[in-house]
Design an enzyme around this catalytic site. Structure first.
Site, PDB file in Angstrom:
ATOM      1  N   ASN A  91      12.272 -20.742 -11.494  1.00 30.03           N
ATOM      2  CA  ASN A  91      12.056 -21.279 -12.835  1.00 30.03           C
ATOM      3  C   ASN A  91      11.156 -20.368 -13.658  1.00 30.03           C
ATOM      4  O   ASN A  91      11.429 -20.075 -14.825  1.00 30.03           O
ATOM      5  CB  ASN A  91      11.411 -22.663 -12.751  1.00 30.03           C
ATOM      6  N   ARG A 418      30.015 -23.629 -16.924  1.00 34.70           N
ATOM      7  CA  ARG A 418      29.649 -23.002 -15.654  1.00 34.70           C
ATOM      8  C   ARG A 418      30.509 -23.631 -14.566  1.00 34.70           C
ATOM      9  O   ARG A 418      30.809 -24.818 -14.613  1.00 34.70           O
ATOM     10  CB  ARG A 418      28.181 -23.231 -15.299  1.00 34.70           C
ATOM     11  N   ARG A 448      24.362 -18.546 -20.413  1.00 33.04           N
ATOM     12  CA  ARG A 448      23.262 -17.659 -20.009  1.00 33.04           C
ATOM     13  C   ARG A 448      23.242 -17.391 -18.514  1.00 33.04           C
ATOM     14  O   ARG A 448      23.213 -18.304 -17.697  1.00 33.04           O
ATOM     15  CB  ARG A 448      21.928 -18.265 -20.445  1.00 33.04           C
ATOM     16  N   HIS A 478      29.352 -26.068 -25.207  1.00 29.79           N
ATOM     17  CA  HIS A 478      28.574 -26.607 -24.101  1.00 29.79           C
ATOM     18  C   HIS A 478      29.072 -27.975 -23.656  1.00 29.79           C
ATOM     19  O   HIS A 478      28.648 -28.493 -22.629  1.00 29.79           O
ATOM     20  CB  HIS A 478      27.096 -26.692 -24.525  1.00 29.79           C
ATOM     21  N   TYR A 511      23.025 -32.134  -8.750  1.00 31.54           N
ATOM     22  CA  TYR A 511      22.622 -32.567 -10.084  1.00 31.54           C
ATOM     23  C   TYR A 511      23.036 -34.012 -10.313  1.00 31.54           C
ATOM     24  O   TYR A 511      24.155 -34.399  -9.982  1.00 31.54           O
ATOM     25  CB  TYR A 511      23.289 -31.705 -11.162  1.00 31.54           C
ATOM     26  N   ARG A 607      13.092 -35.008 -18.296  1.00 28.65           N
ATOM     27  CA  ARG A 607      12.809 -34.209 -17.099  1.00 28.65           C
ATOM     28  C   ARG A 607      11.963 -32.985 -17.427  1.00 28.65           C
ATOM     29  O   ARG A 607      11.038 -32.649 -16.699  1.00 28.65           O
ATOM     30  CB  ARG A 607      14.117 -33.744 -16.448  1.00 28.65           C
ATOM     31  N   HIS A 635      19.847 -34.738 -14.634  1.00 24.67           N
ATOM     32  CA  HIS A 635      20.522 -33.898 -15.617  1.00 24.67           C
ATOM     33  C   HIS A 635      21.284 -34.683 -16.673  1.00 24.67           C
ATOM     34  O   HIS A 635      21.677 -34.117 -17.702  1.00 24.67           O
ATOM     35  CB  HIS A 635      21.491 -32.960 -14.871  1.00 24.67           C
TER      36      HIS A 635
END
Length: 731
Positions: A91, A418, A448, A478, A511, A607, A635
């Site tokens: 992170n 993704r 990214r 997205h 997730y 979160r 998530h």
């Protein structure tokens, strides 16, 4: 909490001109430079509430501190604590590469825009570096003083070279000779050899050597190869850092020279460049070339072992061009991302109890030996999925695989942001196209750090005959959407999936996300229009059951908040509950402040980053902010409103951030039935229950972990949901 891998350092100089006419490379952080925020009305613009927004960067550091607190928690399984140490490190790497790099670029460019928190870029950077230094020292201490001794008690030893016995040293010597030595490339520094380029996130040895004939000292750099295990297994669950093995055998690399010292160091660079495209046809080639440049970003952090010689450190600082505040002296070993390998050891007794997601009860076939028939199940009722408690493979993945094989399916349309390296989703889309179905895939190749993988998927899909579109110019796609068009006896029917998470079978096991499988005609019509917007020239921005960014998510949520104010004023039930990864958008936050000032109860489950100040008299007295972290990454995004006694809820891909609301295509869908609203409501009920373990945010921006008055353990949200799904499975 993610762990990423990044491409190698090759390519053209970073200061080259535009790649193509109509295309230019810009840093992603440039997009996050917002003009000073002024509310639409002046009720919050006065000096009384000028500090009403917490700083987003410091809020992120507080989030990573919560990750570190999980690693420090001795009640958690030991290998999970080791994993949280690795997650913390990953992170922080990305934070420096993106956010710190962005602040440095703004300062260098003279973009002195004051943040919504009131901080100027230099002030913000100074706070970040000081805060990060404290956390990195705490991280290292947790590893050396907490996790290492505990692992040793359980028979897992991470040792240094001096701790090895003779047989282990002999085995390492053979390993070095046979496998490691042939890979190493020492790079000397002298008038004929300039200081070498140090790739971002690589682990390196700064070696000081001396010529015994001239007594002259020299510097060399040896890169620790990333294609070997970070911690070398010695047998019997004993491990030694790879750099220790290399460091003890440096004489083989420098024969005839005296090795005086070797110190590990690590550089983090600005690695967040994006392509701003004006010509979509050139986007793929432009991005591929930009990926070659990424690793040439300027340094933003230098990590060194605290024992490093002062003159070696001076050389590194001088050659890399980092400031004193960007140098972090730490006890070794550096780069603890490798603890993921330790956490993966086959020691189930030191991990969370295994949980195998089960097929959602409404999708489960009558006979256990029969495959799931998603179309038949959706003919009876919509299905609201909650991953990872509900299986992704027997729901969303099965939905697409069944569609690919079904001769009655005419078309499949899907967005991909993704996905995994061996994606069955990609395989299903390829199979569908090869069988003659119309397949449209909106591939976001600018996701990214996943750009290279997404370029590969795009080419594979194109070769199979899929219609591949790279979304809208200037926007990242997205949203998480899939639509199947099926020819049935009573006509064409559209089956739709709208989710909060990516179409990635691997992350779906880690997730926490919601997803709606539905045949609702109004939702299907909206999603069909949106796919036409993404693939063609349609600009329909009017939808019945969905909100779409950048057109209507912010305004739609503001309208929902204002409706709660009206309900409260009229004496009807009113309440707002939001679950998201981050909330920093000032317009949405100010609307929540207005609702709080009107007396509406507001509960936020965030979160990560939170710029809201809860509990400020006269501003946010009715706002409560919690954060939950655990074995799964929380998530999902939920927006729940009491709505005068008839609760309504939206789920989708959008967080409350500028990038999501202004520069991405995001979708929120209104849950069509009361039972689905009740389902997400129960999760929120448990999340905000005082008996559930969480962190709570104070008005000064500090987070504190909740405790029970009598010291008894609080309820773990995720364990409770696992137990509930197991009970439901047994009924």
């Amino acid at each position: 909490m993610t762990s990423e891998s990044f491409p190698s350092n090759v390519g053209a100089p970073a200061d080259e001109g535009p790649l193509d006419p109509g295309l230019r490379v810009v840093p992603a952080d440039t997009f996050d430079v917002e003009p000073p925020y002024e509310p639409a009305v002046d009720d919050l613009a006065g000096s009384e509430f000028k500090d009403r927004f917490l700083d987003r960067e410091m809020s992120w550091l507080h989030f990573n501190q919560r990750v570190l607190e999980l690693a420090e928690d001795e009640t958690l399984p030991l290998l999970e604590r080791a994993r949280f140490l690795a997650i913390f490190a990953s992170n922080l790497d990305e934070f420096f590469m993106v956010r710190v790099a962005g602040l440095k670029r703004r300062i260098a460019a003279g973009v002195a825009v004051r943040a919504a928190s009131g901080l100027m870029p230099r002030e913000g950077l100074a706070q970040i570096l000081a805060g990060a230094a404290d956390l990195m020292r705490r991280h290292a201490a947790t590893f050396s003083d907490g996790v290492i001794p505990s692992l040793r008690e359980q028979g897992i030893e991470l040792v240094r070279w001096s701790d090895l016995d003779r047989d282990e040293q002999k085995a390492c010597k053979k390993l070095f000779k046979d496998r490691i030595f042939p890979v190493l490339t020492p790079l000397a520094v002298d008038p004929a050899h300039p200081f070498p380029y140090i790739s971002g996130l690589s682990l390196n040895l700064a070696v000081l050597i001396r010529n015994p004939e001239t007594t002259k000292e020299h510097f060399a750099r040896v890169k620790v190869p990333p294609n070997f295990e970070r911690f070398v297994p010695l047998g019997n669950q004993r491990f030694v850092p790879l750099e220790d093995v290399i460091g003890e055998h440096l004489k083989r690399l420098f024969p005839g020279m005296e090795v005086l010292a070797a110190h590990t160091f690590r550089v983090t660079r600005n690695e967040d460049l994006e392509v701003e495209e004006d010509d979509a046809e050139n986007l793929l080639k432009a991005l591929e070339r930009e990926l070659l440049r990424r690793k040439f970003g300027p340094p933003v952090r230098l990590e060194v072992e605290e024992s490093i010689d002062s003159h070696v450190l001076e050389l590194l600082v001088s050659e890399l061009g980092v400031s004193e505040a960007e140098v972090f002296r730490l006890p070794g070993p550096l780069d603890l991302r490798g603890l993921h390998d330790i956490a993966d050891l086959d020691r189930q007794d030191l991990k969370y109890a295994a949980y195998l997601p089960a097929t959602h009860t409404m999708l489960a076939p009558v006979e256990s030996s029969s495959p799931v028939d998603v179309f038949k199940a959706l003919g009876r009722s919509d299905v609201l999925l909650h991953h990872p408690y509900d299986s992704f493979s027997t729901s969303v993945q099965r939905f697409l695989e069944q569609a690919a094989a079904d001769p009655h399916v005419l078309a499949i349309k899907q967005t991909l942001y993704r996905t995994s390296g061996d994606s069955p989703i990609i395989d299903a889309l390829v199979d569908a196209a090869e069988s003659g179905k119309q397949v449209l895939v909106i591939v976001e190749i600018k996701a990214r750090f996943d750009e290279q993988a997404n370029i590969r998927w795009a080419r594979k899909l194109e070769h199979a005959g899929c219609h591949v579109v790279y979304g809208l110019v200037g926007l990242k796609t997205h949203c998480k959407l899939a639509m199947v068009v099926r020819d049935e006896p009573d006509g064409i029917r559209r089956y739709t999936h709208i989710g909060t998470g990516n179409y990635n079978p691997k992350t779906a096991r880690m997730y926490e996300d919601f997803g709606l499988l539905t045949t609702d005609p109004a939702i299907s019509e909206d999603i069909a229009h949106l796919f036409n917007n993404l693939s063609g020239w349609s600009r329909n921005a009017s939808y019945e059951q969905i909100m779409v960014a950048p057109d209507s998510v912010r305004s739609g949520l503001v309208n929902c908040i204002r409706a709660e104010i009206e309900h409260h004023a009229a004496g009807r039930p009113a309440r707002i509950r939001i679950k998201a990864n981050s909330i920093v958008d000032e317009a949405v936050i100010d609307e929540l402040y207005r609702a709080s000032r009107a007396g509406v109860p507001i509960e936020l489950l965030i979160r990560g980053i939170c710029a809201v100040r809860p509990g400020v008299p006269g501003l946010s007295e009715t706002i409560r902010v919690r954060s939950i972290l655990g074995r799964y990454l929380e998530h999902s995004r939920i927006f729940w409103f009491e709505n005068g006694g008839e609760p309504a809820a939206w789920i989708g891909s959008a967080d409350m951030m500028h990038r999501n609301l202004d520069r991405r295509v995001e979708v929120l869908v209104k849950l069509p039935s009361a039972s689905e609203v009740e389902q997400v409501g129960r999760v929120l009920d448990l999340s905000f229950d005082p008996g559930t373990s969480a962190w709570e945010l104070s008005s000064d921006g500090t987070w504190s972990r909740t405790t029970s008055p009598d010291g008894s353990p609080l309820v773990d949200l995720q364990d409770t949901l696992i137990a509930a799904h197991r009970r439901h499975r047994l009924k």
